[in-house]
Design a protein around this motif. Structure first.
Motif, short mmCIF file in Angstrom:
data_model
loop_
_atom_site.label_atom_id
_atom_site.label_comp_id
_atom_site.label_asym_id
_atom_site.label_seq_id
_atom_site.Cartn_x
_atom_site.Cartn_y
_atom_site.Cartn_z
N SER A 1 0.81 -1.22 0.00
CA SER A 1 0.00 0.00 0.00
C SER A 1 0.84 1.27 0.00
N LEU A 2 2.07 1.17 0.46
CA LEU A 2 2.96 2.32 0.51
C LEU A 2 3.98 2.22 -0.62
N GLY B 1 -0.91 8.86 3.42
CA GLY B 1 -1.12 10.09 4.19
C GLY B 1 -1.67 9.81 5.57
N GLY B 2 -2.55 8.83 5.68
CA GLY B 2 -3.10 8.47 6.99
C GLY B 2 -2.04 7.94 7.92
N VAL C 1 -1.56 -1.79 11.35
CA VAL C 1 -2.72 -1.59 10.49
C VAL C 1 -3.03 -2.93 9.83
N ALA C 2 -4.25 -3.44 10.04
CA ALA C 2 -4.73 -4.64 9.35
C ALA C 2 -5.68 -4.14 8.27
N LYS C 3 -5.15 -3.94 7.09
CA LYS C 3 -5.85 -3.22 6.02
C LYS C 3 -7.19 -3.85 5.63
N ARG D 1 -8.36 9.73 6.63
CA ARG D 1 -7.48 9.71 5.45
C ARG D 1 -7.63 8.39 4.70
N PHE D 2 -7.74 7.29 5.45
CA PHE D 2 -7.94 5.99 4.82
C PHE D 2 -9.24 5.99 4.03
N ARG D 3 -10.31 6.52 4.64
CA ARG D 3 -11.61 6.56 3.95
C ARG D 3 -11.55 7.40 2.68
N ALA D 4 -10.68 8.41 2.67
CA ALA D 4 -10.51 9.26 1.49
C ALA D 4 -9.59 8.61 0.46
#
Length: 189
Positions: A58-59, A164-165, A121-123, A156-159
């Protein structure tokens, strides 16, 4: 009814009963094994190689390097260690239990100071956990950790801004810990 006709009928019922029993037994075994597979073994703790470990892709490498640099600079200045771990899931464990296993394996923070922080974080589970060593719980309380997750990272995750989050969450953690009275980091020779 003659005795010759009764025996084949009885034999047919017995054969049907054996077949039905065998099917129920096989079906029961399949359900049991599926249930066991669904529970599964806990996912293994990845080795600690960097301050940021992203197992989901994700990064970007630039995101990882930027966040890693901030964490390295903070550790050099204050001595406390912060690590970020991004995994697809922690199932079958709850994120708190998984985070505890990771914290125990990674041994973040200095011995005797207990100044480590683990941000997990468990995506795919849409779960996050910030574990704080006892030496930092005065500044980074459980309530503050929940606020960081709920008010800074999750929006930020929801966006759709995953990097960024995480980065803003790390920035807030670092900002809170800047004022913490900690023993100075060991001097490099």
């Amino acid at each position: 009814m003659s005795p010759k006709l009764a025996i084949p009928a009885l034999a047919g019922i017995q054969a049907f009963t054996r077949t039905a029993f065998a099917l129920v037994l096989v079906f029961g075994l399949l359900l049991a094994s599926a249930g066991h597979a669904a529970e599964g073994d806990p996912i293994p703790v990845p080795p600690l190689k960097h301050r940021v470990t992203d197992q989901t892709g994700s990064l970007s490498s630039a995101d990882e390097s930027r966040i890693e640099g901030k964490l390295r600079a903070f550790e050099s200045a204050k001595g406390a260690q912060i690590a970020v771990l991004v995994v697809p899931t922690t199932k079958p464990e709850a994120i708190f239990d998984f985070s505890l296993r990771v914290a125990e394996a990674w041994k973040l923070g200095r011995k005797g100071v207990d100044d480590g922080v683990l941000f997990v974080v468990a995506k795919n589970d849409r779960k996050m956990q910030i574990l704080v060593g006892p030496g930092l719980q005065g500044s980074l309380t459980d309530a503050m950790s929940k606020r960081i997750i709920g008010e800074i990272v999750a929006p930020r995750f929801r966006a759709g801004d995953f990097a960024g989050g995480i980065e803003q969450g790390v920035d807030k953690i670092v900002g809170l810990l800047q004022g913490e009275a900690l023993p100075p980091p060991p001097q490099k020779k």
